[in-house]
Design an enzyme around this catalytic site. Structure first.
Site, short mmCIF file in Angstrom:
data_model
loop_
_atom_site.label_atom_id
_atom_site.label_comp_id
_atom_site.label_asym_id
_atom_site.label_seq_id
_atom_site.Cartn_x
_atom_site.Cartn_y
_atom_site.Cartn_z
N GLN A 53 -19.28 -8.76 -70.33
CA GLN A 53 -18.78 -9.38 -71.55
C GLN A 53 -19.19 -10.85 -71.67
O GLN A 53 -18.81 -11.53 -72.62
CB GLN A 53 -17.24 -9.28 -71.58
CG GLN A 53 -16.75 -7.85 -71.64
CD GLN A 53 -15.24 -7.74 -71.42
OE1 GLN A 53 -14.54 -8.72 -71.21
NE2 GLN A 53 -14.74 -6.51 -71.45
N HIS A 78 -13.53 -10.45 -69.34
CA HIS A 78 -12.44 -11.34 -69.78
C HIS A 78 -12.73 -12.82 -69.54
O HIS A 78 -11.94 -13.55 -68.96
CB HIS A 78 -11.13 -10.95 -69.09
CG HIS A 78 -10.66 -9.56 -69.39
ND1 HIS A 78 -9.46 -9.06 -68.94
CD2 HIS A 78 -11.25 -8.55 -70.09
CE1 HIS A 78 -9.32 -7.81 -69.33
NE2 HIS A 78 -10.40 -7.47 -70.04
N GLU A 121 -2.00 -8.84 -79.07
CA GLU A 121 -0.96 -9.75 -79.53
C GLU A 121 -1.51 -10.86 -80.43
O GLU A 121 -2.63 -11.32 -80.25
CB GLU A 121 -0.29 -10.44 -78.33
CG GLU A 121 0.42 -9.52 -77.38
CD GLU A 121 1.10 -10.27 -76.25
OE1 GLU A 121 1.73 -9.61 -75.41
OE2 GLU A 121 1.00 -11.53 -76.19
N TYR A 137 3.14 -16.62 -71.73
CA TYR A 137 3.07 -15.48 -72.64
C TYR A 137 3.21 -14.14 -71.92
O TYR A 137 3.09 -13.09 -72.56
CB TYR A 137 1.80 -15.57 -73.50
CG TYR A 137 1.91 -16.70 -74.48
CD1 TYR A 137 2.56 -16.53 -75.70
CD2 TYR A 137 1.47 -17.98 -74.15
CE1 TYR A 137 2.73 -17.58 -76.57
CE2 TYR A 137 1.64 -19.04 -75.01
CZ TYR A 137 2.28 -18.84 -76.22
OH TYR A 137 2.47 -19.90 -77.09
N TYR A 139 -5.37 1.26 -68.43
CA TYR A 139 -6.41 2.15 -68.93
C TYR A 139 -6.32 3.53 -68.28
O TYR A 139 -6.79 4.52 -68.84
CB TYR A 139 -7.80 1.54 -68.68
CG TYR A 139 -8.04 0.30 -69.51
CD1 TYR A 139 -8.06 0.36 -70.90
CD2 TYR A 139 -8.22 -0.94 -68.90
CE1 TYR A 139 -8.27 -0.78 -71.66
CE2 TYR A 139 -8.44 -2.08 -69.65
CZ TYR A 139 -8.44 -1.99 -71.03
OH TYR A 139 -8.64 -3.13 -71.78
#
Length: 363
Positions: A78, A140, A233, A243, A254
């Site tokens: 990513q 991420h 979110e 959070y 997953y």
């Protein structure tokens, strides 16, 4: 003689919303997984390609030659070249910020570099932030950024696919960092007097923020982040807030197994809004233009997995209406930006990625 091509209509199809009919206009295509978009004062646009190139769009045409001087980076999983934001005083100082993934023998991480942009070239490139420690995952990285009214830079760093890191405040992963343009902790950061927390931390317990924007009236920074299976979110980024990831979540692993049996916990913030099942949100912007008066003040969020654009009406900090747009378009929406022309602009996440503008349908 150079011919300037007018933008092409993606499809003759007219799309409906509860307030407006609109069409899509391709401003540029041929981009390799475009990730972020910025608008220059001269009318050009800058687009990052995750493959590591920074491109210029000028008068509706993609300039063949990429911008030179982009810092060394790694394209893996990513990761790659991610966000771009202009300094609030860009017209005077020509400064911009780039976020990207970087690799050494110690592993990969998220970096932010400051550079001066002039005539298709980056000069005086300097790394101002590097998340520590590095790791060997390619997931991420987060990387979304915004400036606030005080010209402080907010940088999101994902949990790097190692969820326990999001609650470790001695680890830069899994939170939002607030910096000066020199990379120093911004004045007033909430943890500067706490030796157990990195001074740049503004929030923590964030999984993987893929959208950040500033509320046009309150000046608050809003974000959204990917949950696992479920639990995407929307949050308002408030100083010192935890959070909750992965101690609380509205999603599951997953594998189908629970991550936790808790969706709330004392001292941990509840999301303003969440999606279950996940839509994989990416990019977000408040609409502030005149072309679509019925949308003014609404929040728009792109979706990768669900391949749509979501419109949210917000009143008193609560979502009062949710509408799915472009469900038949069939494209992963990577970024959503409010353009200076009063239009919403989108990036499609694909090998032949497009820069698209929403325009009112002809009556």
């Amino acid at each position: 003689m150079v011919l300037v091509c007018a933008p092409l209509v993606v499809a003759a199809q007219t799309f409906d919303s509860s307030d407006h009919k609109f069409q899509l206009e391709t401003v540029a295509d041929g981009l390799e997984h475009p990730w972020a978009l910025a608008f220059l004062p001269n009318g050009d646009q800058l687009v990052t390609e995750r493959a590591g190139r920074l491109r210029i769009i000028r008068k509706g045409e993609l300039v063949d030659k990429p911008v030179t001087g982009v810092p060394d980076l790694v394209v893996a999983g990513q990761g790659g070249l991610l966000d771009i934001v202009l300094h609030p005083d860009f017209s005077e100082n020509r400064l911009l910020m780039l976020s990207y993934s970087h690799q050494t023998s110690a592993g990969m991480t998220t970096r932010v570099a400051r550079a001066e942009y002039q005539d298709g070239q980056l000069n005086n490139v300097e790394v101002i932030f590097e998340a520590q420690p590095r790791s060997n995952t390619s997931r991420h990285f987060a990387g979304r950024m915004v400036f606030d009214a005080d010209k402080n830079l907010y940088v999101s760093v994902g949990d790097r696919g190692e969820m326990e890191r999001a609650q470790d405040t001695g680890d830069d992963a899994g939170g939002v960092h607030r910096l000066t343009i020199d990379g120093l902790p911004a004045p007033g950061n909430p943890f500067v007097d706490d030796g157990s927390v990195q001074d740049t931390f503004y929030t923590y317990g964030n999984r993987n923020i893929q959208g950040m924007t500033v509320h046009p009236e309150t000046g608050e920074v809003w974000s959204h982040e990917h949950g696992p299976r479920g639990g995407d979110e929307i949050n308002i980024i408030r100083a010192g807030t935890n959070y909750g990831w992965p101690e609380i979540t509205y999603g599951i692993g997953y594998s189908g197994l629970p991550i936790t049996d808790k969706t709330e916990e004392a001292g941990m913030a509840q999301p303003l809004h969440y999606w279950d099942p996940s839509i994989a949100p990416s990019g977000m912007a408040f609409y502030t233009g005149d072309e679509f008066p019925g949308w003014r003040g609404d929040l728009f969020v792109g979706a990768l997995k669900m391949q749509k654009l979501v419109r949210l009406s917000i009143e008193n900090g609560k979502v009062t209406e949710e509408e799915d747009l472009l469900e038949d378009f069939g494209k992963r929406i990577r970024d959503v930006r409010m353009g200076p022309d009063g239009s919403l602009w989108l990036l499609t996440d694909e090998a032949n990625g497009k820069v698209i503008r929403l325009r009112p349908a002809a009556s």
